[in-house]
Structures are given as structure tokens and as C-alpha cells.
Enzyme design. Structure first.
Site, PDB file in Angstrom:
ATOM      1  N   ASP A 226       0.806  -1.374   0.019  1.00 40.40           N
ATOM      2  CA  ASP A 226       0.121   0.278   0.064  1.00 40.40           C
ATOM      3  C   ASP A 226       0.961   1.423  -0.248  1.00 40.40           C
ATOM      4  O   ASP A 226       2.638   1.054   0.256  1.00 40.40           O
ATOM      5  CB  ASP A 226      -0.899  -0.251   1.676  1.00 40.40           C
ATOM      6  CG  ASP A 226      -1.976   1.057   0.283  1.00 40.40           C
ATOM      7  OD1 ASP A 226      -2.173   1.740   0.076  1.00 40.40           O
ATOM      8  OD2 ASP A 226      -3.197   1.092   1.476  1.00 40.40           O
TER       9      ASP A 226
HETATM   10  C1  BGC Z   1      -4.651   3.139  -0.380  1.00 39.83           C
HETATM   11  C2  BGC Z   1      -5.041   1.821  -1.244  1.00 39.83           C
HETATM   12  C3  BGC Z   1      -4.928   3.549  -2.423  1.00 39.83           C
HETATM   13  C4  BGC Z   1      -3.770   4.078  -2.626  1.00 39.83           C
HETATM   14  C5  BGC Z   1      -3.633   5.050  -3.733  1.00 39.83           C
HETATM   15  C6  BGC Z   1      -3.563   4.216  -0.082  1.00 39.83           C
HETATM   16  O1  BGC Z   1      -3.934   5.323   1.058  1.00 39.83           O
HETATM   17  O2  BGC Z   1      -5.177   2.385   1.178  1.00 39.83           O
HETATM   18  O3  BGC Z   1      -6.556   1.787  -1.392  1.00 39.83           O
HETATM   19  O4  BGC Z   1      -4.874   2.655  -3.271  1.00 39.83           O
HETATM   20  O5  BGC Z   1      -3.906   4.913  -1.261  1.00 39.83           O
HETATM   21  O6  BGC Z   1      -4.545   5.644  -3.975  1.00 39.83           O
END
Ligand code: BGC
Length: 907
Positions: A226
Site C-alpha cells: 500500500d
Molecule cells: C490506499 C489504497 C490506494 C492507494 C493509492 C492508499 O492510501 O490505502 O487503497 O490504492 O492509497 O491511492
């Protein structure tokens, strides 16, 4: 672009430093290219209810589908497949190779900030809908990224919290949807979660990533972190985490060089990770999606009709005691002359929940607009009068000024800025943002009377924008604007009501808001910090302007410096953020009174209340299960004055409804995407007979929810959250405690009625499984008949109850399959068929030792018996219930598993 990409060949061409570079993303949305070795840069995009493209700021508008709790509530596998396909088309239009979705975490609590992003509290519904979505998406050549692996079920302390969960609950509830997705859909990518599980961060947890996901389940795809969710170098690489996102790297790069020198890592470790990225690149090549291609939207009649169908399929009819619905405004029976529409969620279209799932929808139909469209669509609608009143401000933050602002004249005269990164239409340009690399004048940020060096021409770069919310992470000309810069946001506000106004400002940065040239809010020195902008922003600060005249133009100017902010070195790069809210001051009682008057004279009142993307979002959990502000008082007041009041609650997750006994007609609308208003109107006026059923249990009060004593910031232990309720999540807990929820899992009404008959459960047949151990298979058939007077379709659910002879306790019943009829004409029937295999009878046995796995158990102590466990299906008589909901089981049968116990590992 070569369609055939040879992974082996490419790997052989790469130098070690090129490989190391590839182990981290390039910026927010791309993988690192190595042109010398023929390695292109893949593009990714959020996810899950749309494909936003590569820009938070001034992005290209996208289709927004109903958020996942709505899609889950459709219980419609083929719809989920179609949505996946449409998302695939949207990704292709945006030259995107990897979509960052679906999310299959579990709604342990109604309060989860991202609860709306996953399909269901039940692992089978969650995983099955996800698998259909993935199959649809990947049929278009676009990789799905199933996320966030695993036990990322709260936002509180999400980077550090340890989800401490028994291995049985982990396997049966939290890992299960991922397992189903891997088994039924083979996702090409997966994203690890931010949190720890039983003490260890998932991004470096070789038990979860390597032992379970890759070895036990045979997952072949690429694993990414993530965003900023990697906390180690050698450990994460050893564990099997292929890609750190986003770039520039925080934990890799030079640190990998050191780890190689220290022989904590070897060339094979690096090659194994790079190979997975290259394998995904081979799929990207095969898809024909261009690298570094353009970003466009999609708008076809077929897409519009799918969006509308998806929106109406996500509406759950909870009460229709007086048979008030469907509303008859057309045809012979038409009796309605005046409709009152009330509520803050009526005029504004809340298409999606908040955070990374949120996107700029290509268009949005509000419930009010949807109802107006339905009425206007018929000649007979001409004589129907519709009156609207907001009824009260229910936002905790003041609403954005969107809809009330326009491009300042001065900015227009100057040409309106550079369109290079503007993704919207001409008419959507409503504000102007200028950037300077030097402070335009001394004291410029804090004092609006300091003019600095001119206005438009002197800025180093300027762009139009379409909202009073701007997260300046991207969409800015990097060649012209330095990281550290000074920013001015200007717009013209046109009030639609005279009176005192309140404005509120949140910034990622330091700055000021002035209205008509006078300083109103000063956040230029030591502003209080808050949760906004993924935790990077100030608190929301508001101030009052004594009087503004309806229709008179108001100059709005925000000045920001990000020097201190960028200098601090945040976790990721952004040039700042602006959120400007505001509205005429509304006294709750006055607004309520006005609404009461509108409703009194109407034949029917439609009240649309609920939550918003600012109340359900990433980065924080909801503090309670209540509707915001004075919503409950509003609903109660309206229910008293008009006997024909229809209440619609719009939220991604459950809310308390203290007025529920008074409400005879009640609908649950989730965040319905672009077409939410038309979809809702289709249900209200009977164009669509509702067939959705709740994918989540709605508790009467928060205290009844199974995780109430141990959730969010209420954990008893510092830094960890104990999953004390174990396997008893959602309806499993309500059933176990014989506790009545407000509305049970799987519940939803139709405008017609259905009867169930002819249950037949076949004898299980046994065969060798393709993974390990023996499998069994059986089929359940039953007949659903439409016994009412309108055509409609019914979602039926198969619940399995384990034998009392089992060596461990189980939930009284567990969903193991479901099926939906087509649209049945009154009096007609359909035979539904559901196939079950050994998973329907399985539970995770922690007692058995599995040599050599080294599995850590709860609190870091190894599981009973030492090393792990296995799936078990015991011999015995199982009850099969066929239900219209979890609390309305219509048919009961039994099946005896005569062989066993079956024992296995893997899929
Ligand atoms: C989220 C993800 C997301 C990523 C990109 C993160 O903060 O937890 O689900 O895909 O950001 O935006």
C-alpha cells in the site's frame, strides 16, 4: 510496442542497479521503466468503484459505479462481472494497466472509515462478488489488485496497529475473501495492507505473503505495498513483497545495495521480485494498452444504462408497510399532485465514499434530479408539482462551494491559465490556481492587502480547476513549478440566499482566506493540525461573514505557502491542499420548520438523509453510528406531519435509525455512482422492482455490534486491537447471541412476494482434489415462485449449519452460496441451483501441527500443537437452509457427509 514480451530475456538484460530501481514505483501511479532493457512503465489507478486515472487534482472525469457495499447488496454475480468489464474499458481509455481494486477487507464494525469499499461482512459474499468483478476486469486485459491483504479493518493508527486475531478467525473470515478471489479469479496483482497482523507488518510477513498466499494458495501475481506501507528493506523483499509504492523509494534503493553487501539479500532475492513485475509487464504488453498513453473518459449508451442498472440494483427496500411504493404517478392510478423532497442528500449527489476511492465522476445525478427526470419523462408528469427544502445542515464540515462558484473575470481575461493538465469540460472551470516559485511579496501569504508582483502574468504557472477542493499532489507542471511554492486560489462565489454566511478552510500548508479583500481565516502561523489530506492537513477552521446578498458576486481568495510543509518532508510529495467550505447560515430549527411546511401540503414526502464521502472516508473511522447533525430530529418531525413520508437513508455502512418504528416506508441507498438519482427514481416509481438485500447487518445500536468493546481507538491494549469476537463477525454474532438487529444480513423487500418450494439436496460425491486431500460436491436446487402481482427478481441465500457433534463451536448458520432469479412475471417460477464443495463444510483446525511452517499464532505465540493448522470437514449431518434473508429461512433440508473427516491445505 511488442505484443510478446519475454520475461527471461528482459531479466537477463537488466543490471543490478536497474533491477533495484524497478523494485519501487515511479511517482504515484507508474512502475519504473528501463528503456535500455525494453522495460516499459505500467500505469495504475484507484479503484475500486472507478478508475480515476493519474491525477487527484484536475483529473480526467471517470465513471463512478456504486460503492462496494451497494454492489455487494445486489447479490448479483453477473452484474459484478459487467461492472468489472466496464471498469476494464475505463482503464483502457485511461491507458491504465493495473486497477487498484477490489477491496475485500471485512466490516468488523459499522464504524470503519473504509467499510463502504468492501462488498460484505460475509466472506463468501465478499469473495464471490470480488471474483466476478476481477474476472470481468481481467477479461479486458487489465490487472485487478485485490486489497488490502489482510485484516485492514480499521483506520485508527492504520500504519502501526496490530490486528490481533486468532488463526481460525483469520482463516475463516478475514483471509477467506482473498482466498475465494485467488481460487475463482486469479487476480494478477495484490496489495498488502498497512497494518500488522499478530505483531508483524503484513508487508514483511513471510507467513502471510509467502507461506499462505504464494505457496499454500499458489498465487502467481505481483504483490505491491500500500502507498508508503513498506517499513523494512531486506525483510519485505525476503517475505516476497515485489513492489514498493509509490516512488521515490523510502525503504529500497540504496538500502538494497547495503543489504546485498551485507548478504542479507542475494541476487536471487532481487531476481525473484523483479520477475514478478516483469510477468505483469508481459500481461500489460499482451493487453495492447499503450504505455504512457493518453487519458480519456468513456461515455456510451451501454455504459449509461449499466451505470443506471447498477445504481437501482444497489437500493434495498427495508419497509413498505403501507404499500406506498411504487409511487403511482403514471397511468390510470395516478393520484399524486404534489411531491415534497427534503434533505441534504437529495440535492447533492453523493456518488462515492471518500479517500482514494473517490473520483471526479463524469456526471452525477442527484436524487432530486433523478426524481425530476422521472416525472418529466412522462406527459402525465406535467401537472405534478415538486417542492424542495434542505431541512437542515447535516454536514460536520461545511459543504464545498461547488455549484455556487465561477471563474473570476480577471482570470478569464488573462486566458484562464494553462489547460495542459485540465481534464474536465470548459464549463466546469470554476476557479483559478496560480503558482509562484518565489514569494510574490513580503508578507504576501498572511496579508491579503500585500499585492505582490502583479497577478496573472507574473505567476510561474496557472491552471483552471473545477472545485473548492484541490489536493495538489499531481496535475501541476513540474517543469515550471518548484516543490516549494506559493499558491493563490481565486474564485467568485454567488450566494443563492441572502444572509450571514460561514466559510471554512482546511489547508495542507500555511495560508489565509479573504473574502472581498478582507482577511477572514488565518492559518498562516502554527495552524492546528487535523486528519484531512490523508493526515497532512490542518484542522478545519471556520469564520462568519455578517451578510452576503443573494446573487451578488463575492471575491474569494486563498493564499498558501507550502515552504514549511514541504520542508518538513512529509511521507509523500504534494504541493499542498485546499478545502474551502461555506454556506449561508442555516438555523436548524428554521430549516426544519421550512421543511415541515413544504411537507405538510404534499401528497407524498421523500426525505433523503445520510452520510457523505467526508464522513465515511480513508484515514479515520466514524466516531459513532449516528446520522449527522440534526438529521434524526428532521426525520422525526417530517414523519409526524405527513402520513405519506418515504425515508431514504444513504450511507455506505449502517447507521442508527431511532425513528424507524414511525417510518412505514424506508429505503437504504448506498453511494450509487454517477446514476444514483436515476437509479433511485427507477425504484421509487416502479420502473425497477428492488431486489437488493443487505450485505451487512444493521445493528439497532452501536453497542450491539460484535466488535464494540474492541474497535478503533477503543482497544484495551496499546498499539494492538484484539479481535475478541473471533469468528463471530456480523450476523454470525447476532445469531449466536439471539440478538435482534435493526435489519438482518441478507434482508430486503420487493414490490412483489415470492414463495420457495421443492428443495432438493443431492448426495455429496467425493473425488480427489486438484490441490490436496479429497473434495466433495453437491447441488442444491429449489424453486422460487412470484406470488405477487408485479414482475420481480429474488436473491436467495444458502445457509449451512454445522452438526452439533463438531469438535469446535460454530456460528449457528453460515452463508455458503447464493443465487438470483431473473425477472419473474407474476405466477411464474424459476428453479435455482447452487453448487457446494468441501469449503461449505470447512473450518480451520488450529490444533494440528504442520511440520516446518513456523507459523506465528495469536500474540506471537505459536498455535496449539505448534506449527499451524489445516482445513477440516467433519463427518455428520449438516442443515441446509434456503433463506430470503438470514432471519427468514424458507426451506430446510439436511445433508450427511459420510466420509471424513476431510483434511486439506490450499485452495
Ligand atoms: C490506499 C489504497 C490506494 C492507494 C493509492 C492508499 O492510501 O490505502 O487503497 O490504492 O492509497 O491511492
Amino acid at each position: 510496442m511488442a505484443a510478446k514480451f519475454d520475461v527471461k530475456e528482459a531479466l537477463a538484460k537488466l543490471t543490478m542497479s536497474q533491477k533495484i530501481k524497478m523494485l519501487c514505483g515511479k511517482g504515484w501511479w507508474h512502475t519504473e521503466p528501463v528503456p535500455e532493457a525494453g522495460v516499459d512503465s505500467m500505469r495504475m489507478s484507484d479503484g475500486p468503484n472507478g478508475a480515476r486515472g493519474t491525477r487527484f487534482f484536475n483529473g480526467v472525469p471517470s465513471s463512478c459505479f456504486p460503492s462496494s457495499t451497494g454492489l455487494g447488496s445486489s447479490f448479483d454475480i453477473s452484474l459484478a462481472h459487467e461492472v468489472g468489464e466496464a471498469l476494464g474499458d475505463e482503464c483502457r481509455a485511461k491507458s491504465t494497466h493495473i486497477l487498484l481494486g477490489p477491496t475485500v477487507n471485512t466490516q468488523r464494525s459499522p464504524l470503519g472509515g473504509r467499510g463502504f469499499e468492501s462488498f460484505s461482512e460475509d466472506p463468501v459474499l465478499n469473495g464471490t462478488i470480488a471474483a466476478a468483478y476481477i474476472n470481468g476486469l481481467q477479461s479486458k486485459g487489465v490487472a485487478a489488485t485485490v486489497k488490502h491483504f489482510v485484516a485492514n479493518d480499521q483506520e485508527f493508527e492504520r500504519f502501526s496497529i496490530s490486528s490481533d486475531v486468532s488463526e481460525r478467525a483469520l482463516r475463516e473470515i478475514y483471509l477467506k475473501p482473498f482466498q475465494i478471489a485467488v481460487k475463482d479469479a486469479n487476480p494478477w496483482a495484490l496489495m498488502t495492507s498497512y497494518n500488522r497482523v499478530n505483531g508483524l507488518h503484513v508487508s514483511e510477513n513471510s507467513w502471510l505473503i509467502d507461506d499462505i498466499l504464494r505457496k499454500e494458495w499458489g498465487f502467481q501475481g505481483m504483490i505491491m505495498s500500500d502507498w508508503i506501507g513498506v517499513y523494512s528493506t531486506a525483510e519485505s523483499i525476503k517475505a516476497g513483497l515485489d513492489l514498493e509504492m509509490p516512488g521515490p523509494t523510502v525503504m529500497r534503493g540504496k538500502a538494497i545495495d547495503r543489504a546485498l553487501i551485507a548478504q542479507k539479500l542475494f541476487t536471487e532475492d532481487i531476481d525473484a521480485r523483479v520477475r514478478k513485475i516483469l510477468e505483469l509487464l508481459a500481461r500489460a504488453h499482451a493487453s495492447g494498452i499503450p504505455f504512457d498513453g493518453p487519458e480519456k473518459g468513456v461515455d456510451t449508451p451501454a455504459l449509461r444504462s449499466l451505470l443506471r442498472r447498477a445504481a437501482s440494483s444497489a437500493v434495498v427496500l427495508l419497509k413498505n408497510d403501507k404499500k406506498l411504493l411504487p409511487l403511482s404517478i403514471f397511468g390510470e392510478k395516478k393520484t399524486i399532485k404534489k411531491i415534497a423532497i427534503i434533505g441534504p442528500n437529495a440535492k447533492t449527489a453523493f456518488a462515492s465514499g471518500g479517500g482514494s476511492a473517490n473520483l471526479l465522476a463524469s456526471w452525477k445525478v442527484s436524487p432530486l434530479q433523478g426524481i425530476l427526470n422521472a416525472i418529466a419523462s412522462s406527459d402525465q408528469g406535467k401537472d405534478i408539482q415538486v417542492e424542495y427544502a434542505v431541512g437542515g445542515q447535516t454536514h460536520t464540515l461545511l459543504p464545498l462551494l461547488d455549484g455556487y462558484i465561477q471563474m473570476p473575470e480577471e482570470a478569464k481575461k488573462s486566458g484562464g491559465g494553462d489547460d495542459k493538465y485540465w481534464g474536465g469540460k470548459e464549463e466546469d472551470k470554476v476557479a483559478f490556481v496560480e503558482f509562484w516559485n518565489e514569494e510574490p511579496g513580503e508578507g504576501w501569504v498572511a496579508d491579503p492587502t500585500v499585492k505582490g508582483e502583479g497577478r496573472v502574468k507574473k505567476s510561474d504557472w496557472a491552471t483552471p480547476t473545477g472545485s473548492s477542493y484541490c489536493f495538489l499532489m499531481d496535475g501541476i507542471d513540474e517543469e515550471k513549478v518548484n516543490d516549494i511554492c506559493w499558491i493563490r486560489y481565486t474564485t467568485t462565489y454567488i450566494p443563492d440566499t441572502s444572509g450571514p454566511h460561514t466559510f471554512s478552510l482546511t489547508l495542507a500548508g500555511h495560508g489565509t482566506l479573504s473574502i472581498n479583500g478582507t482577511l477572514l481565516i488565518d492559518l498562516s502561523t502554527d495552524p492546528p493540525q487535523g486528519d484531512s489530506f490523508f493526515g497532512l492537513g490542518t484542522a478545519d477552521v471556520s469564520a462568519r461573514v455578517p451578510y452576503l446578498e443573494k446573487g451578488e458576486k463575492v471575491d474569494v481568495e486563498i493564499r498558501v505557502s507550502n515552504a514549511l510543509f514541504v520542508g518538513k518532508g512529509g511521507p509523500f510529495s504534494t504541493r499542498g491542499g485546499i478545502r474551502l467550505g461555506g454556506s449561508v447560515d442555516v438555523k436548524e430549527e428554521v430549516a426544519r420548520e421550512e421543511a415541515v411546511k413544504v411537507v405538510e401540503g404534499a401528497d407524498v414526502a421523500i426525505v433523503v438523509v445520510g452520510l457523505t464521502h467526508e464522513l465515511e472516508s480513508e484515514g479515520f473511522d466514524r466516531p459513532n453510528m449516528k446520522l449527522p447533525g440534526a438529521t434524526n430530529a428532521l426525520v422525526s418531525a417530517l414523519l409526524k406531519v405527513n402520513p405519506n413520508t418515504i425515508v431514504i437513508n444513504q450511507s455506505g455502512t449502517p447507521v442508527e435509525m431511532p425513528w424507524v418504528d414511525e417510518a412505514h416506508t424506508l429505503l437504504q441507498a448506498f453511494y450509487g455512482g454517477n446514476e444514483l438519482g436515476n437509479g433511485l427514481a427507477d425504484v421509487l416509481f416502479g420502473k425497477v422492482n428492488p431486489s437488493a438485500k443487505l450485505a451487512l447487518t444493521f445493528p439497532k445500536r452501536l453497542e450491539d455490534s460484535p466488535s464494540y468493546p474492541s474497535y478503533g481507538d477503543k482497544g484495551e491494549a496499546h498499539g494492538k486491537i484484539l479481535y475478541n469476537e473471533g469468528i463471530y463477525v456480523g450476523y454470525r454474532s447476532f445469531d449466536k447471541r439471539s440478538l435482534d438487529p435493526l435489519f438482518p444480513f441478507g434482508y430486503g423487500l420487493s414490490y412483489t412476494t415470492f414463495s420457495y418450494s421443492n428443495l432438493h439436496v443431492s448426495e455429496p460425491s467425493f473425488s480427489a482434489s486438484s490441490s490436496s486431500g479429497k473434495n466433495l460436491s453437491l447441488t442444491i436446487t429449489f424453486t422460487v415462485t412470484n406470488t405477487g402481482s408485479l414482475p420481480g427478481s429474488e436473491s436467495s441465500q444458502i445457509y449451512v449449519s454445522y452438526p452439533s457433534t463438531s469438535v469446535v463451536p460454530h456460528a449457528p448458520q453460515q452463508l455458503k452460496g447464493f443465487a438470483k432469479t431473473g425477472i419473474l412475471e407474476p405466477g411464474t417460477s424459476e428453479e435455482l441451483k447452487v453448487s457446494l464443495d468441501r469449503d461449505a463444510f470447512a473450518w480451520w483446525d488450529e490444533r494440528v501441527s504442520r511440520a516446518g511452517s513456523g507459523v506465528p499464532g495469536l500474540h506471537g505465540v505459536t498455535s496449539l500443537g505448534g506449527k499451524g493448522g489445516r482445513w477440516v470437514a467433519e463427518k455428520g449431518v449438516y442443515e441446509i437452509g434456503v433463506g430470503a434473508s438470514s432471519r427468514d429461512v424458507r426451506l430446510k433440508g439436511t445433508v450427511e457427509v459420510k466420509e471424513g473427516p476431510l483434511e486439506w491445505l490450499g485452495l
